[in-house]
Design a protein around this motif. Sequence first.
Motif, PDB file in Angstrom:
ATOM      1  N   ASN A 168       0.816  -1.209   0.000  1.00  0.00           N
ATOM      2  CA  ASN A 168       0.000   0.000   0.000  1.00  0.00           C
ATOM      3  C   ASN A 168       0.850   1.261   0.000  1.00  0.00           C
ATOM      4  OD1 ASN A 168      -2.490  -1.314  -0.065  1.00  0.00           O
ATOM      5  ND2 ASN A 168      -2.571  -1.519   2.158  1.00  0.00           N
ATOM      6  N   ASP A 169       1.914   1.232   0.750  1.00  0.00           N
ATOM      7  CA  ASP A 169       2.817   2.380   0.801  1.00  0.00           C
ATOM      8  C   ASP A 169       4.097   2.012   0.056  1.00  0.00           C
ATOM      9  OD1 ASP A 169       4.166   4.691   1.283  1.00  0.00           O
ATOM     10  OD2 ASP A 169       4.379   4.401   3.450  1.00  0.00           O
ATOM     11  N   SER A 170       4.106   2.312  -1.241  1.00  0.00           N
ATOM     12  CA  SER A 170       5.234   1.911  -2.066  1.00  0.00           C
ATOM     13  C   SER A 170       6.360   2.939  -2.075  1.00  0.00           C
ATOM     14  CB  SER A 170       4.769   1.677  -3.514  1.00  0.00           C
ATOM     15  OG  SER A 170       3.862   0.611  -3.571  1.00  0.00           O
ATOM     16  N   GLY A 171       6.099   4.123  -1.514  1.00  0.00           N
ATOM     17  CA  GLY A 171       7.125   5.151  -1.536  1.00  0.00           C
ATOM     18  C   GLY A 171       7.571   5.451  -2.955  1.00  0.00           C
ATOM     19  N   ASP A 172       8.878   5.571  -3.143  1.00  0.00           N
ATOM     20  CA  ASP A 172       9.430   5.807  -4.474  1.00  0.00           C
ATOM     21  C   ASP A 172       9.899   4.513  -5.142  1.00  0.00           C
ATOM     22  OD1 ASP A 172       9.048   8.550  -4.359  1.00  0.00           O
ATOM     23  OD2 ASP A 172      10.946   8.887  -3.309  1.00  0.00           O
ATOM     24  N   ALA A 173       9.691   3.385  -4.459  1.00  0.00           N
ATOM     25  CA  ALA A 173      10.187   2.119  -5.012  1.00  0.00           C
ATOM     26  C   ALA A 173       9.361   1.671  -6.212  1.00  0.00           C
ATOM     27  CB  ALA A 173      10.173   1.039  -3.935  1.00  0.00           C
ATOM     28  N   PHE A 174       8.045   1.918  -6.172  1.00  0.00           N
ATOM     29  CA  PHE A 174       7.152   1.539  -7.273  1.00  0.00           C
ATOM     30  C   PHE A 174       6.259   2.730  -7.599  1.00  0.00           C
ATOM     31  CE2 PHE A 174       7.881  -2.287  -4.685  1.00  0.00           C
ATOM     32  CZ  PHE A 174       8.500  -3.106  -5.618  1.00  0.00           C
ATOM     33  N   ARG A 175       6.274   3.137  -8.855  1.00  0.00           N
ATOM     34  CA  ARG A 175       5.446   4.254  -9.286  1.00  0.00           C
ATOM     35  C   ARG A 175       4.527   3.780 -10.403  1.00  0.00           C
ATOM     36  NH1 ARG A 175      10.463   5.826  -8.635  1.00  0.00           N
ATOM     37  NH2 ARG A 175      10.953   5.717 -10.858  1.00  0.00           N
ATOM     38  N   LEU A 176       3.240   3.862 -10.149  1.00  0.00           N
ATOM     39  CA  LEU A 176       2.249   3.402 -11.113  1.00  0.00           C
ATOM     40  C   LEU A 176       1.968   4.507 -12.120  1.00  0.00           C
ATOM     41  CD1 LEU A 176       0.263   1.060 -11.768  1.00  0.00           C
ATOM     42  CD2 LEU A 176      -1.402   2.232 -10.327  1.00  0.00           C
ATOM     43  N   THR A 177       1.894   4.158 -13.403  1.00  0.00           N
ATOM     44  CA  THR A 177       1.559   5.147 -14.416  1.00  0.00           C
ATOM     45  C   THR A 177       0.105   5.581 -14.241  1.00  0.00           C
ATOM     46  OG1 THR A 177       0.841   3.492 -16.039  1.00  0.00           O
ATOM     47  CG2 THR A 177       3.175   4.093 -16.040  1.00  0.00           C
ATOM     48  N   VAL A 178      -0.212   6.783 -14.721  1.00  0.00           N
ATOM     49  CA  VAL A 178      -1.575   7.308 -14.593  1.00  0.00           C
ATOM     50  C   VAL A 178      -2.579   6.364 -15.237  1.00  0.00           C
ATOM     51  CG1 VAL A 178      -3.101   9.217 -15.238  1.00  0.00           C
ATOM     52  CG2 VAL A 178      -0.764   9.693 -14.479  1.00  0.00           C
ATOM     53  N   LYS A 230      -2.448   3.244 -15.322  1.00  0.00           N
ATOM     54  CA  LYS A 230      -2.432   1.942 -14.638  1.00  0.00           C
ATOM     55  C   LYS A 230      -2.104   0.796 -15.607  1.00  0.00           C
ATOM     56  CE  LYS A 230      -6.409   3.092 -12.835  1.00  0.00           C
ATOM     57  NZ  LYS A 230      -7.697   3.118 -12.147  1.00  0.00           N
ATOM     58  N   SER A 231      -1.152   1.074 -16.499  1.00  0.00           N
ATOM     59  CA  SER A 231      -0.770   0.055 -17.479  1.00  0.00           C
ATOM     60  C   SER A 231       0.728  -0.235 -17.414  1.00  0.00           C
ATOM     61  CB  SER A 231      -1.141   0.523 -18.896  1.00  0.00           C
ATOM     62  OG  SER A 231      -0.501   1.752 -19.202  1.00  0.00           O
ATOM     63  N   GLY A 232       1.326   0.018 -16.267  1.00  0.00           N
ATOM     64  CA  GLY A 232       2.748  -0.258 -16.115  1.00  0.00           C
ATOM     65  C   GLY A 232       3.248   0.261 -14.789  1.00  0.00           C
ATOM     66  N   VAL A 233       4.382  -0.288 -14.353  1.00  0.00           N
ATOM     67  CA  VAL A 233       4.992   0.099 -13.083  1.00  0.00           C
ATOM     68  C   VAL A 233       6.438   0.489 -13.335  1.00  0.00           C
ATOM     69  CG1 VAL A 233       5.726  -0.727 -10.800  1.00  0.00           C
ATOM     70  CG2 VAL A 233       3.483  -1.374 -11.702  1.00  0.00           C
ATOM     71  N   GLU A 234       6.832   1.615 -12.794  1.00  0.00           N
ATOM     72  CA  GLU A 234       8.234   2.018 -12.829  1.00  0.00           C
ATOM     73  C   GLU A 234       8.858   1.619 -11.503  1.00  0.00           C
ATOM     74  OE1 GLU A 234       8.450   6.161 -13.619  1.00  0.00           O
ATOM     75  OE2 GLU A 234       7.458   6.016 -15.577  1.00  0.00           O
ATOM     76  N   ALA A 235       9.842   0.720 -11.563  1.00  0.00           N
ATOM     77  CA  ALA A 235      10.489   0.229 -10.349  1.00  0.00           C
ATOM     78  C   ALA A 235      11.836   0.913 -10.164  1.00  0.00           C
ATOM     79  CB  ALA A 235      10.670  -1.286 -10.427  1.00  0.00           C
ATOM     80  N   SER A 236      12.147   1.260  -8.934  1.00  0.00           N
ATOM     81  CA  SER A 236      13.385   1.978  -8.642  1.00  0.00           C
ATOM     82  C   SER A 236      14.585   1.031  -8.664  1.00  0.00           C
ATOM     83  CB  SER A 236      13.286   2.638  -7.275  1.00  0.00           C
ATOM     84  OG  SER A 236      13.358   1.649  -6.259  1.00  0.00           O
ATOM     85  N   PRO A 237      15.795   1.566  -8.762  1.00  0.00           N
ATOM     86  CA  PRO A 237      16.995   0.720  -8.666  1.00  0.00           C
ATOM     87  C   PRO A 237      17.064  -0.054  -7.351  1.00  0.00           C
ATOM     88  CG  PRO A 237      17.565   2.875  -9.558  1.00  0.00           C
ATOM     89  CD  PRO A 237      16.133   2.959  -9.110  1.00  0.00           C
ATOM     90  N   ASP A 238      16.422   0.475  -6.276  1.00  0.00           N
ATOM     91  CA  ASP A 238      16.411  -0.254  -5.002  1.00  0.00           C
ATOM     92  C   ASP A 238      15.715  -1.601  -5.150  1.00  0.00           C
ATOM     93  OD1 ASP A 238      17.736   1.778  -3.664  1.00  0.00           O
ATOM     94  OD2 ASP A 238      15.885   2.792  -3.076  1.00  0.00           O
ATOM     95  N   TYR A 239      14.661  -1.631  -5.952  1.00  0.00           N
ATOM     96  CA  TYR A 239      13.938  -2.889  -6.169  1.00  0.00           C
ATOM     97  C   TYR A 239      14.787  -3.876  -6.959  1.00  0.00           C
ATOM     98  CZ  TYR A 239      10.544  -6.153  -8.192  1.00  0.00           C
ATOM     99  OH  TYR A 239       9.880  -7.286  -8.600  1.00  0.00           O
TER     100      TYR A 239
END
Length: 511
Positions: free
Chosen positions: A328-338, A340-349
């Motif tokens: 629920n709280d993904s912080g900056d690790a996972f960013r959902l596109t407006v 909702k057709s893809g996820v941007e994952a951070s280098p931490d992931y």
Amino acid sequence: MTQAWQFDVPTTGTKLLPPDARYMEALSSQGYGFEVAIADLVDNSIDAGAKDVVIHFLRDGDQLVSLLVVDDGHGMDDATLDVAMTVGGRRDYAPDSLGMFGTGLKSASLSHASAVTVVSTTKRTRTVGRRWLMERAVSGFQCDIVDPDYAQTLIDRYADRPIVWQGTVVRWDGVKDFPKHGGGGQTDRYLQRTLSKLGLHLGLHLHRFLAREDFNITIAVEDVRTGTIFLDFGVDPLDPFDYPVSGSPSYPRRFIARVDGVGDVALDAHIWTPKSNRDEYKALGSVIDRQGFYFYRHDRLVQAGGWNNFRQPEQHLSLARVAVDLPNDSGDAFRLTVKKSGVEASPDYTSALEAATAEDGHTFLTYLADADSVYREARKRSGTTRKPVIPPGKGIAPSVREVIEEELPLIPFENPISVRWQLLDNEIFFEIDRENRTIAMNQRYRSAILGGRSGGLNDAPMLKALLYLLLHKVFESEYAGPREKDNLQLWQSILVAAARSESGRVSDDEQ
């Protein structure tokens, strides 16, 4: 002398800069695919507690006129509807809500329609309606108030199903994707193609909801003049992890990735049954598209495949699929596109994946090796040795090329065989250019083969695939012997006759 760097930017005050009305144009130009846009509307229905959603295509004879998404959710009163129709409207999203930004209804709708009307009713309030007309929206955010009598009429149209006591109707008019001229069977072909893709998309991305006993999506086509129902079918769930037998007895297996700023993220790793023909495996795109991470947010699939910069996709990992429920709280690790057709994952992931382990100490990297091994062993056990071929090239649809490259070994360092259209004599269906590795198809028969549809680089995928399978060996020899020449002439004659027959059929249909 270099000035000292200021880590904070000094300011002297603030100034209100409201968005220009043309912001609506930008909002409607975010590249929403048709199926993605419809799925966004269904998300709103789910958030409204709907149990029954109907996606209704309305036609007047050969012409498609409107598209409606109707649900039996809790509906909206006047004030709530104003918020829903406001760009970025503030509302309190439930913890498990599928909505996020307050733009989905507007941007999804106006990406594909010149007008979007929303009519809604609750158990305790009168029916209300609003309409965004694109030409008026861009001139000053002017939203129309729908006549209450018409709003009630639209609700009453669906009084038997799905709206019994409460619900919402979203109506699209001026749908850009609809054929401009429906004659000659264009509307029927469009519906056949579009409804199939829409059903697969909704079945995949909402499969966890559709698997429930109390939630249904129906797609229907009705003629508004006669009331004839042409199609009326339910969307089936398409679970990308629904295999009859695992490809490896050691899987599925759960790995834990410890992501900075988020904590533990569970990775449910699966290895599909090799050479499966199930829709859950084959209907999701090419071998490159199918493998990788399947991200879920509140049970809604928001990314179907891909490795998110962790590694490159490859043929030998085509059986590897990993389900990830986003925290629920993904912080900056996972960013959902407006969209909702893809996820941007951070280098931490991606870094955490390299250290991810299961309870038994198995590593995520070992899982990838296991998936690779299962794929290779299955190919060895097939007992057949297929001869290497020259790879397919431009003009053959990418998804077809992927399957050819998956099923057949390729001759290394060979230029691919391309397929293109070219104006040829009437007596010729195809022409072979050995030097340039090209199969030319006769432009004269293109319209008939495409059935009047507009063409493109990768059109007529089935015919081009068959031509490649027939002719690839011709390019592997330096010259054609008597038997090969006879075969080429035979195929030429039959294909010309078939193309002419198809041309005659299309002409009859247009009369």
